[in-house]
Structure formats: C-alpha cells, structure tokens
Design a protein around this motif. Structure first.
Motif, PDB file in Angstrom:
ATOM      1  N   ILE A 221       0.817  -1.219   0.000  1.00 16.04           N
ATOM      2  CA  ILE A 221       0.000   0.000   0.000  1.00 16.04           C
ATOM      3  C   ILE A 221       0.852   1.273   0.000  1.00 16.04           C
ATOM      4  CG2 ILE A 221      -2.063  -1.041   1.009  1.00 16.04           C
ATOM      5  CD1 ILE A 221      -1.114   0.052   3.750  1.00 16.04           C
ATOM      6  N   TRP A 222       2.127   1.153   0.375  1.00 11.23           N
ATOM      7  CA  TRP A 222       3.013   2.319   0.400  1.00 11.23           C
ATOM      8  C   TRP A 222       4.450   1.853   0.251  1.00 11.23           C
ATOM      9  CZ3 TRP A 222       7.153   4.126   3.268  1.00 11.23           C
ATOM     10  CH2 TRP A 222       7.427   5.498   3.180  1.00 11.23           C
ATOM     11  N   ARG A 223       5.247   2.608  -0.487  1.00 12.90           N
ATOM     12  CA  ARG A 223       6.679   2.316  -0.631  1.00 12.90           C
ATOM     13  C   ARG A 223       7.443   3.626  -0.606  1.00 12.90           C
ATOM     14  NH1 ARG A 223       8.473  -1.651  -5.155  1.00 12.90           N
ATOM     15  NH2 ARG A 223       8.247  -3.085  -3.396  1.00 12.90           N
ATOM     16  N   GLY A 224       8.498   3.644   0.182  1.00 13.63           N
ATOM     17  CA  GLY A 224       9.368   4.813   0.228  1.00 13.63           C
ATOM     18  C   GLY A 224      10.816   4.379   0.106  1.00 13.63           C
ATOM     19  N   ASN A 225      11.637   5.234  -0.486  1.00 17.32           N
ATOM     20  CA  ASN A 225      13.055   4.913  -0.550  1.00 17.32           C
ATOM     21  C   ASN A 225      13.889   6.178  -0.489  1.00 17.32           C
ATOM     22  OD1 ASN A 225      13.770   5.886  -3.317  1.00 17.32           O
ATOM     23  ND2 ASN A 225      12.244   4.358  -3.909  1.00 17.32           N
ATOM     24  N   GLY A 226      15.110   6.006  -0.045  1.00 16.54           N
ATOM     25  CA  GLY A 226      16.064   7.100   0.058  1.00 16.54           C
ATOM     26  C   GLY A 226      17.458   6.522   0.100  1.00 16.54           C
ATOM     27  N   GLN A 227      18.450   7.404   0.014  1.00 20.61           N
ATOM     28  CA  GLN A 227      19.819   6.920   0.048  1.00 20.61           C
ATOM     29  C   GLN A 227      20.730   7.903   0.760  1.00 20.61           C
ATOM     30  OE1 GLN A 227      21.558   8.168  -4.277  1.00 20.61           O
ATOM     31  NE2 GLN A 227      20.602   6.189  -4.163  1.00 20.61           N
ATOM     32  N   TYR A 228      21.868   7.378   1.175  1.00 22.11           N
ATOM     33  CA  TYR A 228      22.882   8.193   1.828  1.00 22.11           C
ATOM     34  C   TYR A 228      24.241   7.678   1.394  1.00 22.11           C
ATOM     35  CZ  TYR A 228      23.647   4.365   5.080  1.00 22.11           C
ATOM     36  OH  TYR A 228      23.949   3.150   5.614  1.00 22.11           O
ATOM     37  N   HIS A 229      25.256   8.481   1.624  1.00 23.31           N
ATOM     38  CA  HIS A 229      26.621   8.145   1.228  1.00 23.31           C
ATOM     39  C   HIS A 229      27.480   7.978   2.481  1.00 23.31           C
ATOM     40  CE1 HIS A 229      25.298   9.395  -2.721  1.00 23.31           C
ATOM     41  NE2 HIS A 229      24.909  10.540  -2.180  1.00 23.31           N
ATOM     42  N   PHE A 230      28.428   7.058   2.413  1.00 26.66           N
ATOM     43  CA  PHE A 230      29.333   6.862   3.543  1.00 26.66           C
ATOM     44  C   PHE A 230      30.659   6.318   3.032  1.00 26.66           C
ATOM     45  CE2 PHE A 230      27.176   2.877   2.950  1.00 26.66           C
ATOM     46  CZ  PHE A 230      28.106   1.896   3.248  1.00 26.66           C
ATOM     47  N   ASP A 231      31.703   6.519   3.798  1.00 24.83           N
ATOM     48  CA  ASP A 231      33.024   5.984   3.468  1.00 24.83           C
ATOM     49  C   ASP A 231      33.364   4.769   4.304  1.00 24.83           C
ATOM     50  OD1 ASP A 231      33.825   7.788   1.441  1.00 24.83           O
ATOM     51  OD2 ASP A 231      34.322   9.286   2.939  1.00 24.83           O
ATOM     52  N   GLN A 232      32.925   4.779   5.574  1.00 20.44           N
ATOM     53  CA  GLN A 232      33.237   3.690   6.490  1.00 20.44           C
ATOM     54  C   GLN A 232      32.005   3.355   7.311  1.00 20.44           C
ATOM     55  OE1 GLN A 232      36.873   4.081   8.796  1.00 20.44           O
ATOM     56  NE2 GLN A 232      37.382   5.907   7.607  1.00 20.44           N
ATOM     57  N   GLY A 233      32.098   2.269   8.061  1.00 15.69           N
ATOM     58  CA  GLY A 233      31.014   1.896   8.955  1.00 15.69           C
ATOM     59  C   GLY A 233      31.112   2.668  10.261  1.00 15.69           C
ATOM     60  N   GLY A 234      30.495   2.146  11.291  1.00 20.12           N
ATOM     61  CA  GLY A 234      30.566   2.771  12.606  1.00 20.12           C
ATOM     62  C   GLY A 234      29.517   3.842  12.816  1.00 20.12           C
ATOM     63  N   GLU A 235      29.868   4.831  13.619  1.00 16.07           N
ATOM     64  CA  GLU A 235      28.905   5.855  14.032  1.00 16.07           C
ATOM     65  C   GLU A 235      28.377   6.685  12.874  1.00 16.07           C
ATOM     66  OE1 GLU A 235      30.208   8.230  17.343  1.00 16.07           O
ATOM     67  OE2 GLU A 235      30.920   6.473  18.423  1.00 16.07           O
ATOM     68  N   ASP A 236      29.241   7.027  11.920  1.00 11.16           N
ATOM     69  CA  ASP A 236      28.783   7.831  10.784  1.00 11.16           C
ATOM     70  C   ASP A 236      27.757   7.073   9.945  1.00 11.16           C
ATOM     71  OD1 ASP A 236      30.300  10.006  11.498  1.00 11.16           O
ATOM     72  OD2 ASP A 236      31.967   9.496  10.167  1.00 11.16           O
ATOM     73  N   LYS A 237      28.007   5.798   9.736  1.00 12.83           N
ATOM     74  CA  LYS A 237      27.066   4.977   8.963  1.00 12.83           C
ATOM     75  C   LYS A 237      25.762   4.812   9.730  1.00 12.83           C
ATOM     76  CE  LYS A 237      26.594   0.622   6.502  1.00 12.83           C
ATOM     77  NZ  LYS A 237      27.179  -0.693   6.252  1.00 12.83           N
ATOM     78  N   ALA A 238      25.846   4.564  11.028  1.00 11.91           N
ATOM     79  CA  ALA A 238      24.641   4.418  11.847  1.00 11.91           C
ATOM     80  C   ALA A 238      23.803   5.694  11.803  1.00 11.91           C
ATOM     81  CB  ALA A 238      25.011   4.066  13.292  1.00 11.91           C
ATOM     82  N   LYS A 239      24.466   6.848  11.858  1.00  9.58           N
ATOM     83  CA  LYS A 239      23.766   8.126  11.785  1.00  9.58           C
ATOM     84  C   LYS A 239      23.114   8.308  10.409  1.00  9.58           C
ATOM     85  CE  LYS A 239      24.445  13.091  12.191  1.00  9.58           C
ATOM     86  NZ  LYS A 239      25.418  14.178  12.215  1.00  9.58           N
ATOM     87  N   GLY A 240      23.821   7.923   9.346  1.00 10.38           N
ATOM     88  CA  GLY A 240      23.262   8.012   7.991  1.00 10.38           C
ATOM     89  C   GLY A 240      22.022   7.150   7.835  1.00 10.38           C
ATOM     90  N   ILE A 241      22.067   5.942   8.376  1.00 12.56           N
ATOM     91  CA  ILE A 241      20.906   5.038   8.319  1.00 12.56           C
ATOM     92  C   ILE A 241      19.741   5.656   9.077  1.00 12.56           C
ATOM     93  CG2 ILE A 241      20.004   2.806   9.124  1.00 12.56           C
ATOM     94  CD1 ILE A 241      22.842   1.665   8.569  1.00 12.56           C
ATOM     95  N   ASN A 242      20.005   6.133  10.296  1.00  7.90           N
ATOM     96  CA  ASN A 242      18.949   6.719  11.125  1.00  7.90           C
ATOM     97  C   ASN A 242      18.283   7.893  10.425  1.00  7.90           C
ATOM     98  OD1 ASN A 242      18.260   8.952  13.316  1.00  7.90           O
ATOM     99  ND2 ASN A 242      17.885   6.924  14.194  1.00  7.90           N
ATOM    100  N   GLU A 243      19.079   8.797   9.883  1.00  8.35           N
ATOM    101  CA  GLU A 243      18.524   9.984   9.213  1.00  8.35           C
ATOM    102  C   GLU A 243      17.751   9.614   7.954  1.00  8.35           C
ATOM    103  OE1 GLU A 243      21.983  12.436   8.664  1.00  8.35           O
ATOM    104  OE2 GLU A 243      21.947  13.130  10.765  1.00  8.35           O
ATOM    105  N   THR A 244      18.247   8.627   7.211  1.00  4.83           N
ATOM    106  CA  THR A 244      17.577   8.210   5.976  1.00  4.83           C
ATOM    107  C   THR A 244      16.244   7.538   6.275  1.00  4.83           C
ATOM    108  OG1 THR A 244      19.714   7.968   4.887  1.00  4.83           O
ATOM    109  CG2 THR A 244      17.835   6.872   3.849  1.00  4.83           C
ATOM    110  N   VAL A 245      16.230   6.629   7.240  1.00  4.03           N
ATOM    111  CA  VAL A 245      14.973   5.957   7.614  1.00  4.03           C
ATOM    112  C   VAL A 245      13.956   6.981   8.117  1.00  4.03           C
ATOM    113  CG1 VAL A 245      13.927   4.374   9.307  1.00  4.03           C
ATOM    114  CG2 VAL A 245      15.973   3.688   8.047  1.00  4.03           C
ATOM    115  N   ALA A 246      14.390   7.911   8.966  1.00  2.00           N
ATOM    116  CA  ALA A 246      13.479   8.937   9.484  1.00  2.00           C
ATOM    117  C   ALA A 246      12.921   9.800   8.360  1.00  2.00           C
ATOM    118  CB  ALA A 246      14.192   9.798  10.524  1.00  2.00           C
TER     119      ALA A 246
END
Length: 184
Positions: free
Chosen positions: A149-174
C-alpha cells in the motif's frame, strides 16, 4: 578595510556557496502509494524479518530505526497481527569519487593597472577513490490482504562503517518514514 575586500568575507561567501551546492546534491526520499487506501485506519504495525543478508549490522540498524520512527509517529508495535506490516530492503553500491580539473579566468585592477589571471586546479582524491551509496527501501503492506500500500526509498553516502554509517541510516529511515502516511 571595506567589507567586500576582507579575506574572511570571501571565505565565508565560499563556505556558504559550498553548503548550498551540497544541499542541492542531497537526494530526497521518494514515495509511492495506493491512492484509494484509507491510511487513517492504521494504528498498529508488525515488522517482517529480513531473510539472509550479508550485512547483519546494517539490517539490525534499519530494523530498529524503522520501529523507533513509527513509534515516534504514534503507531503501536505488535509483534504479530498489526494493522500493517513493514518490510525493507537495502542495496550498497560503490561510487567513484569525483576528481576534476577546473580552469578559472579572472580579471582585476591593482592601482592604476589592470590584469588578467588564468589558473588551474586539479582535484586529487585523498585516501580511497570510491565512496559507498546505500539505498534503503521501506514497504508498508496491508496485513489483511498482504498487498503493498506504500513504498518509500532514500539513500545516503558513507566511506566507512561505525557511528557515521549508523547516523546516515537513522537519518535516511526517518526521512523516508516522515512521508508516511501520505498526505493526500
């Protein structure tokens, strides 16, 4: 000293212009949905588990961020039997970093004399010459008839894992779920 001739004023102007360009390059989440569906009836949700993945850390982060985003919006989590089911997928791609050649031409005056200047600039990537782009897709499925009934998508860029990647995932999902339910 005049305001327009101050070196710090030029630096500030350059920084502002750079930030505007970066903001213009950011990808905005997209959505699609069933225009005939009554989203106002949705109150509870359940999450579908993702099958095998080669990146369980990312899968766990996305799953937790989806749940928290929906709870923040006032939906109630039910392990089984919610009004809607949430599923997601993600794909990670390598993207070449840009290295470029820039040529500039300018003119100016100094005292009673004029002049023309020509310069070049070559961008040299430091470190890795690739960055990663991760696209996240979130699907909302009606729990009664199991249809999308609904589909959403988004993307983010990262160089490494860890806190920066976790923050990118959080912001993209939100950002993706900020569009749900759709405002007709």
């Amino acid at each position: 000293m005049l305001r327009g001739s101050s070196p710090s004023w030029h630096s500030l102007t350059l920084i502002i212009c750079s930030l505007c360009l970066l903001a213009a390059c950011a990808t905005k989440p997209k959505q699609d949905y069933d225009v005939n569906y009554d989203f106002s009836a949705l109150k509870t949700f359940s999450q579908l588990s993702v099958e095998q993945t080669d990146d369980p850390l990312t899968a766990d982060r996305i799953n937790a961020d989806i749940k928290q985003s929906l709870l923040n919006q006032g939906f109630v989590y039910q392990p089984d039997g919610g009004d809607f089911l949430v599923n997601y997928a993600f794909v990670t791609q390598n993207k070449e970093k840009d290295s470029s050649l820039s040529i500039g031409l300018g003119s100016g005056t100094w005292g009673s004399k004029g002049g023309i200047g020509l310069g070049t600039s070559i961008g040299i990537p430091l470190g890795s010459n690739t960055a990663k782009t991760q696209t996240i897709q979130i699907d909302i499925v009606d729990s009664t008839d199991k249809r999308l009934i609904w589909r959403g998508n988004g993307q983010y860029h990262f160089d490494q894992g860890g806190e920066d990647k976790a923050k990118g995932i959080n912001e993209t999902v939100a950002a993706i779920l900020a569009q749900f339910p759709p405002q007709k």
